[in-house]
Structure formats: structure tokens, C-alpha cells
Scaffold this active site. Sequence first.
Site, short mmCIF file in Angstrom:
data_model
loop_
_atom_site.label_atom_id
_atom_site.label_comp_id
_atom_site.label_asym_id
_atom_site.label_seq_id
_atom_site.Cartn_x
_atom_site.Cartn_y
_atom_site.Cartn_z
N ASP A 14 38.24 33.88 25.52
CA ASP A 14 39.20 34.01 26.61
C ASP A 14 40.54 34.43 26.02
O ASP A 14 41.11 33.74 25.18
CB ASP A 14 39.33 32.64 27.31
CG ASP A 14 40.14 32.72 28.58
OD1 ASP A 14 40.50 33.84 29.00
OD2 ASP A 14 40.41 31.65 29.16
N ASP A 108 39.45 39.73 30.79
CA ASP A 108 39.92 38.98 29.62
C ASP A 108 39.00 37.84 29.18
O ASP A 108 39.40 37.02 28.38
CB ASP A 108 41.33 38.44 29.89
CG ASP A 108 41.33 37.25 30.82
OD1 ASP A 108 40.57 37.27 31.80
OD2 ASP A 108 42.07 36.30 30.56
N GLU A 109 37.79 37.81 29.69
CA GLU A 109 36.87 36.72 29.33
C GLU A 109 35.45 37.25 29.21
O GLU A 109 35.05 38.09 30.00
CB GLU A 109 36.79 35.71 30.48
CG GLU A 109 37.84 34.66 30.54
CD GLU A 109 37.56 33.76 31.74
OE1 GLU A 109 36.52 33.11 31.77
OE2 GLU A 109 38.40 33.75 32.65
MG LIG Z 1 42.49 34.31 29.89
#
Ligand SMILES: [Mg+2]
Length: 365
Positions: A14, A108-109
Site C-alpha cells: 500500500d 496504490d494497492e
Molecule cells: Mg494507500
Amino acid sequence: MSVDLPIRKIIHIDMDAFYASVEQMDNPYLKGKPLAVGGGGKRGVISAASYEARKFGVKSAMAGNLAVKLCPDLIFVRPNFERYSEISKKVKAIFYDYTDLVEPLSLDEAYLDVTENKKGNPSASLIAKEIRERIFKEVGLTASAGISINKFIAKVASDYNKPNGQKTVNPEEVISFLEQLDIRKFYGVGKVTAEKMYQKGIFTGLDLKQKTLEYLDANFGKSGRYYYYIVRGIQNSEVKPNRIRKSLAAERTFSENLSSEIFMLEKLKHIADEVSRRLKKSSVAGKTVTLKIKYSDFTLQTRSKTLPYFVSDTSIILETAKDLLYQEKMSNSVRLLGISLSNLNTETKKKPEQKSVSVQLKFEF
Ligand SMILES: [Mg+2]
């Protein structure tokens, strides 16, 4: 205790305050300042907040006008999703150096299954560390990671040492980790459900575990079953790569239309070279070679041949493309040639076998 759990090595990566961190990286003036991406205007909602802003209680999904009340010096920037997606691609490319089993959850993950990985590294924790270091070196941003036996625990763990940290929940720690976990930290338990659980005296994983499947079914509907198993460390949901490549291609448009096959062959050599390089870079090979021909009148023709084996070398790709070129006379001069490889061996790659290992087994993680 001898509970059988399906053992996989899952990493959840993350990025830390992703959109805000990208803005701070691109614009040094914003470094160290409380920053909100989105949320400008009267009714705007914040997409991301920098850590400096979070200290004031500013969070994503918060209305901009409320955020300003909490943090009067808050700077608003317009989101630039093209830029975020460009960086996200760079980060993902790093993941693929380790495994093809990458399941992005958002820009973003992502979940990575590294049970078997391209580096032959048995330690998921060390892989996570290496990936985070590479993201920092190659992209300039920090990321956090959670490492464990399934997606759920990896996801919860990635939050533990955030930002710029990681946490491993080893197989033998899974049960106690889940038992002490605040129910509000359970991924998949929203605010409303958490409140409902609190009212029923369920505050931790251990409390949840005391409830029967029937009770959870009756009180939480379909999710009841999910909660029942998840708190026992049982989750069979695999990391699903949602972008399995079906073909790989390269092509050239010519500044002048070609009518001589000799010239076309020369171009084909370069195109075959490029396809081969890309195949090797992605560690794949294909069986079907397709030659694409676009004529000067813009009509398009494709000619394909399927080989009895997987290829990735220039020479065989080129030979097959040549065959296809000579297979039929050109009906016009040619403005574009392309070669693609399909029937890739990624489509037939076996899913990782599910192993069941006693949690007491020493297991390198
Ligand atoms: Mg994040």
C-alpha cells in the site's frame, strides 16, 4: 493446537498517502505541508490527505469545507490522475519482477502471491522489504506492506507500521493476531457493522470467534459466514491477476509505403526483434504468430499460423512471419506491418497449488 490453514505467502503493498505524496514529490514547495488532493470548491470531497494534514484529522472522503475548519492552512491541489496512473504503472512493473500473481485493488494497492516467485526467494518478508526499497529508489515514494498467509491478514497488517513500514504475521501467529484484533480493524467490517458488533458485545476477534456460524448468519446475513471463517484464519480467495496478457505485439508504420518484399523483410526483422525482446522481458512465449498488414488504402489484413510449441526467439518468429508474408501476394503497397504473438503460455500456467500445512510447522516467511 493443530489447525490446518491453507498456506500461501501473500504480500499486500500500500503506497503511503499516494496522491498527496506524488504531488509533494513533483512540487517541492508542497513538501512537509498539510495538503489535500481534491476537495476544493464548495462541495468538493478530498481524495487524499498528506500525513501533515492527517495530524489535524483531515482524511480522505471528507468534505473540503470541513477539512479547512480542522486545518486552516490546508493546501488544496487538483488531482492529476494521469500522473498517478503513470507512477502506478512503474510500481506495478516492479511487482511483476517478483510474480505474475498481482491483484491491484486500486492505483496504490495490490496483493501479490509470492508463494512461488521469480526470484526463488523463500522469504515473503524479505521480498516485501526489497520491493519497498525499489519503489523508493526507482519511483521516489514510500510504501508499506503486510505479509501473511492470506489476503485478509496481509491487508490488515499493512496498516500496522504505516507509513514506510511493514509487518509480517507468521503462520504460527495468525490465530492470536486475529483474536486480539479490534473488530473495527477487520477488513470488510464497515462502520455500521462495527457498531452493530459493538452493541452485541463483539469487540475483538476473540469475541467474534465465540459466536456460532448460525448466530452470525442470522445477524449479519451473507457476511456472517465470511466473518466466521476469516477470524479462524481461513480465507480461500486467491490473488487474481486481472490483467493477464493475451497477446504481445509490435508494429511499424512506414514513412513511405512499401511495395518491395525485400524491404518488408528487412522491416520484419526489426519488428520480430522487438516482439522477442518484449516476450523475454515478460518471461512469456506464444504459439500463434500473426502478421498484420495495413495497405496504403488502409485495408487491414491478418495472417496467422499456430506452431506446435511456444516460441519467443527472434529467428523462429521471423521465419514464421516470412512464411505468412509470402503466403499470398500483396494486393497493394503496404504502410504498416506488425507481428503479434498470442496463445501465450501465461494462459495455461497452472494456479499455485493449495497446500495445507499445520500452523505448528516451521515455515520460512
Ligand atoms: Mg494507500
